[in-house]
Every structure is written in structure tokens, then in C-alpha cells.
Design a protein around this motif. Sequence first.
Motif, mmCIF file in Angstrom:
data_model
loop_
_atom_site.group_PDB
_atom_site.id
_atom_site.type_symbol
_atom_site.label_atom_id
_atom_site.label_comp_id
_atom_site.label_asym_id
_atom_site.label_seq_id
_atom_site.Cartn_x
_atom_site.Cartn_y
_atom_site.Cartn_z
ATOM 1 N N THR A 19 10.129 15.034 -0.615
ATOM 2 C CA THR A 19 10.346 14.656 -2.010
ATOM 3 C C THR A 19 10.967 13.263 -2.012
ATOM 4 N N THR A 20 10.313 12.351 -2.718
ATOM 5 C CA THR A 20 10.826 10.982 -2.792
ATOM 6 C C THR A 20 10.543 10.425 -4.185
ATOM 7 N N GLU A 21 10.584 9.128 -4.356
ATOM 8 C CA GLU A 21 10.549 8.511 -5.677
ATOM 9 C C GLU A 21 9.505 7.395 -5.720
ATOM 10 N N ILE A 22 8.819 7.300 -6.847
ATOM 11 C CA ILE A 22 7.826 6.225 -7.022
ATOM 12 C C ILE A 22 8.532 4.859 -7.160
ATOM 13 N N VAL A 23 8.041 3.881 -6.434
ATOM 14 C CA VAL A 23 8.513 2.501 -6.610
ATOM 15 C C VAL A 23 7.496 1.728 -7.448
ATOM 16 N N SER A 24 6.207 1.901 -7.134
ATOM 17 C CA SER A 24 5.177 1.224 -7.928
ATOM 18 C C SER A 24 3.889 2.021 -7.903
ATOM 19 N N TYR A 25 3.118 1.877 -8.982
ATOM 20 C CA TYR A 25 1.799 2.511 -9.082
ATOM 21 C C TYR A 25 0.926 1.520 -9.833
ATOM 22 N N GLN A 26 -0.127 1.036 -9.199
ATOM 23 C CA GLN A 26 -0.933 0.005 -9.851
ATOM 24 C C GLN A 26 -2.359 0.027 -9.307
ATOM 25 N N PRO A 27 -3.299 -0.524 -10.111
ATOM 26 C CA PRO A 27 -4.662 -0.604 -9.595
ATOM 27 C C PRO A 27 -4.734 -1.604 -8.439
ATOM 28 N N ILE A 28 -5.639 -1.362 -7.504
ATOM 29 C CA ILE A 28 -5.801 -2.286 -6.382
ATOM 30 C C ILE A 28 -6.099 -3.696 -6.894
ATOM 31 N N SER A 29 -6.852 -3.771 -8.013
ATOM 32 C CA SER A 29 -7.238 -5.084 -8.541
ATOM 33 C C SER A 29 -6.033 -5.949 -8.910
ATOM 34 N N SER A 30 -4.865 -5.335 -9.129
ATOM 35 C CA SER A 30 -3.688 -6.125 -9.522
ATOM 36 C C SER A 30 -2.803 -6.494 -8.326
ATOM 37 N N LEU A 31 -3.214 -6.100 -7.118
ATOM 38 C CA LEU A 31 -2.422 -6.437 -5.927
ATOM 39 C C LEU A 31 -2.655 -7.898 -5.531
ATOM 40 N N SER A 32 -1.773 -8.422 -4.681
ATOM 41 C CA SER A 32 -1.976 -9.768 -4.137
ATOM 42 C C SER A 32 -3.188 -9.752 -3.201
ATOM 43 N N GLU A 33 -3.724 -10.930 -2.890
ATOM 44 C CA GLU A 33 -4.896 -11.005 -2.001
ATOM 45 C C GLU A 33 -4.583 -10.396 -0.638
ATOM 46 N N ASP A 34 -3.380 -10.656 -0.125
ATOM 47 C CA ASP A 34 -2.972 -10.106 1.174
ATOM 48 C C ASP A 34 -2.979 -8.578 1.146
ATOM 49 N N GLU A 35 -2.447 -8.032 0.048
ATOM 50 C CA GLU A 35 -2.382 -6.572 -0.066
ATOM 51 C C GLU A 35 -3.786 -5.981 -0.226
ATOM 52 N N LYS A 36 -4.616 -6.663 -1.032
ATOM 53 C CA LYS A 36 -5.998 -6.185 -1.210
ATOM 54 C C LYS A 36 -6.735 -6.144 0.119
ATOM 55 N N SER A 37 -6.444 -7.139 0.972
ATOM 56 C CA SER A 37 -7.169 -7.222 2.253
ATOM 57 C C SER A 37 -6.827 -6.042 3.166
ATOM 58 N N LEU A 38 -5.722 -5.343 2.871
ATOM 59 C CA LEU A 38 -5.364 -4.160 3.676
ATOM 60 C C LEU A 38 -6.216 -2.944 3.297
ATOM 61 N N ALA A 39 -6.801 -2.987 2.113
ATOM 62 C CA ALA A 39 -7.508 -1.807 1.574
ATOM 63 C C ALA A 39 -8.957 -1.757 2.060
ATOM 64 N N LYS A 40 -9.124 -1.835 3.365
ATOM 65 C CA LYS A 40 -10.479 -1.816 3.946
ATOM 66 C C LYS A 40 -11.150 -0.460 3.729
ATOM 67 N N ASN A 41 -12.427 -0.511 3.348
ATOM 68 C CA ASN A 41 -13.222 0.704 3.129
ATOM 69 C C ASN A 41 -12.654 1.617 2.042
ATOM 70 N N VAL A 42 -11.820 1.046 1.174
ATOM 71 C CA VAL A 42 -11.284 1.823 0.053
ATOM 72 C C VAL A 42 -12.027 1.380 -1.205
ATOM 73 N N ASP A 43 -12.343 2.316 -2.084
ATOM 74 C CA ASP A 43 -12.985 2.010 -3.363
ATOM 75 C C ASP A 43 -12.117 0.997 -4.124
ATOM 76 N N PRO A 44 -12.657 -0.176 -4.494
ATOM 77 C CA PRO A 44 -11.838 -1.190 -5.170
ATOM 78 C C PRO A 44 -11.282 -0.721 -6.523
ATOM 79 N N ASP A 45 -11.864 0.359 -7.059
ATOM 80 C CA ASP A 45 -11.340 0.919 -8.314
ATOM 81 C C ASP A 45 -10.163 1.867 -8.080
ATOM 82 N N ASP A 46 -9.814 2.113 -6.812
ATOM 83 C CA ASP A 46 -8.695 3.006 -6.506
ATOM 84 C C ASP A 46 -7.354 2.341 -6.851
ATOM 85 N N SER A 47 -6.292 3.099 -6.637
ATOM 86 C CA SER A 47 -4.947 2.607 -6.952
ATOM 87 C C SER A 47 -4.076 2.559 -5.708
ATOM 88 N N ALA A 48 -2.906 1.944 -5.885
ATOM 89 C CA ALA A 48 -1.948 1.790 -4.789
ATOM 90 C C ALA A 48 -0.594 2.295 -5.234
#
Length: 257
Positions: A19-48
Motif C-alpha cells: 500500500t503506497t500513495e500516488i505521486v503523479s498520474y498522466q498520459p504518456i503524451s504529456s511526459l518529457s521526451e526523455d521519459e517518453k523514450s523509456l516507454a518502448k513497445n508501450v501503447d502511446p495512448d497509455d498512461s504513466a
Amino acid sequence: MAHPTEAVYLHDSSLRTLTTEIVSYQPISSLSEDEKSLAKNVDPDDSAITTRQTILYPQGGGQPSDTGSIALADQEPSFVVSLVRKTSDGRIIHFGKLNNADSASFVEGQSVVQRVDSARRDYHSRLHTGGHILGVAMQILMPDLKEVKANHAPREACLEYEGLLYNDHKPSIQAKVDELVQQDLSVAVSWLEDGAAANGGKFGDGPVRIVSIGGLDQTPCGGTHVERTGLVGPITIRKITRKGGVSKISYEVAETF
Ligand SMILES: [Zn+2]
């Protein structure tokens, strides 16, 4: 998304729910380019999602990412985590999607329950420990050989060494690995407060996590492991190949044991 995520799996890799706590919840499209580049083979419509702490292992150190879920503490449908990655500033991002379009959303500070897919984690831990056992076997058999690379992923698991090894070496390596599994040695995780001071800079600055197979080695490692070598089950040395003066010893463990 500013603070590093507390990586609970480094201290207790037996936990399968937290059991822990949410820090952030956002669509992948709103992440920085560096963070987006980590989402390999993930549906770009998914969330983080990032959370205060995590028990989900992020891809790294030759070990593949965990999968699992994140759910509001008192509710079903949940967020299905397909990939976990660590950013360069120590935040751990869970990529995935809600398993039901009507599911509630997540907001900062909410209490959530994380779950790890246990079968996949157990297999990865056994593969990782199997790699360390192979490393110890090689250290005993050929102490002068330098390990240059390790991979503990299913179907790709291997250690690479500088120098030339041939299939003739296979029987002795297999026998030593079998012996280390048979001996059911402890797999101990400990921390060196100052890796640089303790090992002449070999392990870098700051605290270093050390994994040791029966006290026979001291290997810096951030991966998950089983508690005893016997829990890995039989390790098969598959083949030995060579490329550019580097030899690759491929191994596997049974998917379930
Ligand atoms: Zn390792």
C-alpha cells in the motif's frame, strides 16, 4: 514528478503487494521526451503512474521489468502495469492502462495497492540468481577471465567474458554450476555504506548493494534474487559462442520450479 521513488524491492524483494500513495498520474503524451523514450513497445495512448514507493522492479541490470497492477486501496478495477522504467533522476515510472474505461482516475496523495505478477517475478529472480551462480562457477574455474556483460532475460540469459571459451569447457562449467545449486547456498543481500572506500573505487561512490552467493563472491547488483541457490532449480548451460575476442556462455533455467 520530482522526488526519487523509494525502491522497496531493493530491501525486500519478497513483497508482492504494497500500500503506497500516488505521486503523479498522466498520459504518456504529456511526459518529457526523455521519459517518453523509456516507454518502448508501450501503447502511446497509455498512461504513466509514479508512486511514493514501489515493489515493482524496473527494467535494468540485465533483468526485465516486472508487470503487475495498481488499484485504489478499497476498489477493484485497476491500472494494469505493462512496463516499469527508472529515470536518470531516480523516479520509477509505471506504464500501463486502466483495465476498464469506467475506472476511477488517480490523483496525487491517493492511497493505492500495488501488486506484482508473482510467476513472472519468480522466474526472473531465478534466472538472475542463476546468472550469479554461473559467475561464481567461472570465478572458481577460470579466475583470470574478466566478465564484461550479463543478461538475465528469458531466452537471452548469458554471461560474456573476455577471451576464448569453447564447447569443450561446457562439461566442467555445467558440473560446477550443478554443484553450487546442489549445495543450496544462501543468496545474501547486503549494503556497503561507501562502495568507493571499501573497494578502492571499484564500486563507485555512495551505498552499494552487494549480492553474495554463499559468501563466495561480492557482486554489486540491484536485481531481485531467490534466497537460496537450490530454489533456482536446474541451470542448463546451453552453448558457448565467440565474437571479437569475447565469449558468450548462454544459460537457462526452467520457467517454473
Ligand atoms: Zn545481478
